[in-house]
Design a protein around this motif. Structure first.
Motif, short mmCIF file in Angstrom:
data_model
loop_
_atom_site.label_atom_id
_atom_site.label_comp_id
_atom_site.label_asym_id
_atom_site.label_seq_id
_atom_site.Cartn_x
_atom_site.Cartn_y
_atom_site.Cartn_z
N GLY A 1 0.83 -1.20 0.00
CA GLY A 1 0.00 0.00 0.00
C GLY A 1 0.86 1.25 0.00
N GLN B 1 -8.27 -1.80 11.76
CA GLN B 1 -7.91 -0.45 11.34
C GLN B 1 -9.06 0.52 11.51
OE1 GLN B 1 -6.73 -0.17 7.24
NE2 GLN B 1 -5.71 1.79 7.52
N GLN B 2 -10.29 0.08 11.21
CA GLN B 2 -11.44 0.95 11.37
C GLN B 2 -11.67 1.32 12.84
OE1 GLN B 2 -14.81 -0.91 9.50
NE2 GLN B 2 -14.16 -0.35 7.43
N ASN C 1 -7.87 -1.61 -0.21
CA ASN C 1 -8.52 -0.98 0.94
C ASN C 1 -10.04 -1.08 0.90
OD1 ASN C 1 -8.71 0.70 -1.27
ND2 ASN C 1 -8.56 2.59 -0.08
N ARG C 2 -10.59 -1.78 -0.08
CA ARG C 2 -12.02 -2.04 -0.16
C ARG C 2 -12.23 -3.52 -0.45
NH1 ARG C 2 -11.84 2.32 1.56
NH2 ARG C 2 -13.01 4.22 1.00
N TRP D 1 -8.00 -10.34 5.53
CA TRP D 1 -8.27 -8.96 5.11
C TRP D 1 -9.36 -8.35 5.97
CZ3 TRP D 1 -12.27 -5.94 3.63
CH2 TRP D 1 -11.97 -4.72 3.03
N LYS E 1 -0.14 7.64 8.33
CA LYS E 1 -1.33 6.84 8.04
C LYS E 1 -1.00 5.87 6.92
CE LYS E 1 -6.22 7.16 6.77
NZ LYS E 1 -7.34 8.07 6.40
N ASN F 1 -8.91 -5.15 8.37
CA ASN F 1 -9.70 -3.96 8.06
C ASN F 1 -10.54 -3.53 9.26
OD1 ASN F 1 -10.81 -2.05 5.95
ND2 ASN F 1 -12.68 -3.08 6.56
N GLU G 1 -9.08 3.90 13.77
CA GLU G 1 -9.43 5.21 13.22
C GLU G 1 -10.58 5.85 14.00
OE1 GLU G 1 -8.09 7.02 10.86
OE2 GLU G 1 -6.47 5.59 10.48
N ILE H 1 -2.47 3.26 4.04
CA ILE H 1 -3.64 2.89 3.24
C ILE H 1 -3.27 1.64 2.44
CG2 ILE H 1 -5.23 3.60 1.43
CD1 ILE H 1 -4.76 6.47 2.22
N PRO H 2 -3.91 0.50 2.71
CA PRO H 2 -3.60 -0.72 1.95
C PRO H 2 -3.96 -0.57 0.48
CG PRO H 2 -4.87 -1.21 3.94
CD PRO H 2 -4.92 0.28 3.75
N SER H 3 -3.25 -1.29 -0.36
CA SER H 3 -3.57 -1.26 -1.79
C SER H 3 -4.94 -1.86 -2.06
CB SER H 3 -2.50 -2.03 -2.58
OG SER H 3 -2.41 -3.36 -2.10
#
Length: 263
Positions: A116, A239-240, A140-141, A232, A134, A236, A243, A136-138
């Motif tokens: 990322g 990380q959420q 990220n969705r 994943w 910060k 994720n 945040e 951001i993974p490559s």
């Protein structure tokens, strides 16, 4: 375990489910961070820098994804109609399967090595320079992860259906009950799922070897796809939550700073 213990565990679980609990933790952290510093001036944004992580891996995976799409289209067409002479069709069908396998391996590597970009932001606070980082993974969705997995799945299915169709064209005795076209796709799906109805089955050493390879690949793919998706989702979610806590801390810091100025 007694009913009393079960009730206590249920209460603890419910406590962690409430958003108010996270807010309370964030407020406690904010109070410690802002203690004796309620009148701290606001920061001035200076600039940001971007640092790619494993950019080569991401680029190779993206390039191979585009190539795999062309392999997928070719295998689908060749399953119904012979595109080239026999040798190129064999080779291209095998290359399509290999491209799918390499793509899933690259996808696993990209998730587990943390590919990322890292973003560094600089802020000026009085005479000091404060930096925030910060990642951001490559991928990220979730759709960004599921689309390559789906591409690999269909490429392997149609890659083997193209291979089976070509084996049948070269020698119909390689299979019993098989024809090119839809039946080749049907046999590939049945073999991939390891159902084995028996209405279509390989009858030669080469065709049986190809079917065995698809079964092994199917087991590998199922295990890898499940573990990669779970990894994943877990990362994720973590990380959420981080945040969310960070945003809550910043909100509480601003609120306490404004209250301190009013006083």
């Amino acid at each position: 375990m007694s009913d009393r213990d079960n009730g206590f565990e249920s209460q603890v679980t419910d406590l962690f489910d409430y958003e108010e609990f996270v807010g309370s933790v964030a407020q406690l952290l904010a109070e410690r961070l802002t203690q004796n510093d309620l009148t701290r001036p606001e920061r001035e944004f200076i600039g940001s820098r971007v640092y790619p992580r494993h950019g080569t891996l991401v680029g190779v995976r993206q390039g191979l994804s585009v190539t795999t799409v062309f392999f997928l289209i070719y295998c689908l067409v060749n399953t119904f109609t012979q595109v080239f002479s026999s040798s190129p069709n064999f080779i291209l069908s095998v290359l399509a399967i290999l491209a799918g396998l390499i793509l899933i391996v690259l996808l696993i590597s990209e998730v587990f090595v943390g590919a990322g970009v890292e973003i560094e932001k600089e802020f000026k606070q009085e005479d000091d320079v404060v930096r925030e980082y910060k990642f951001i993974p490559s991928l990220n969705r979730l759709p960004y992860l599921l689309l390559p997995i789906g591409l690999v799945f269909f490429t392997i299915i149609f890659g083997f259906s193209s291979l089976y169709a070509e084996l049948f064209r070269q020698n119909p005795g390689n299979f019993l009950g098989l024809k090119d076209g839809f039946l080749s796709i049907y046999f590939s799906v049945v073999t991939f799922s390891t159902v084995g109805y028996g209405d279509v089955h390989p009858a030669s050493l080469f065709s049986r070897t190809a079917a065995m390879c698809e079964i092994f690949i199917a087991m590998f793919f199922s295990l890898v796809a499940l573990s990669t998706t779970l990894s994943w989702v877990t990362a994720n979610e973590r990380q959420q939550h981080e945040e969310f806590v960070k945003e809550r801390i910043q909100e509480i810091q601003k609120l306490r700073a404004s209250q301190g100025k009013d006083k």
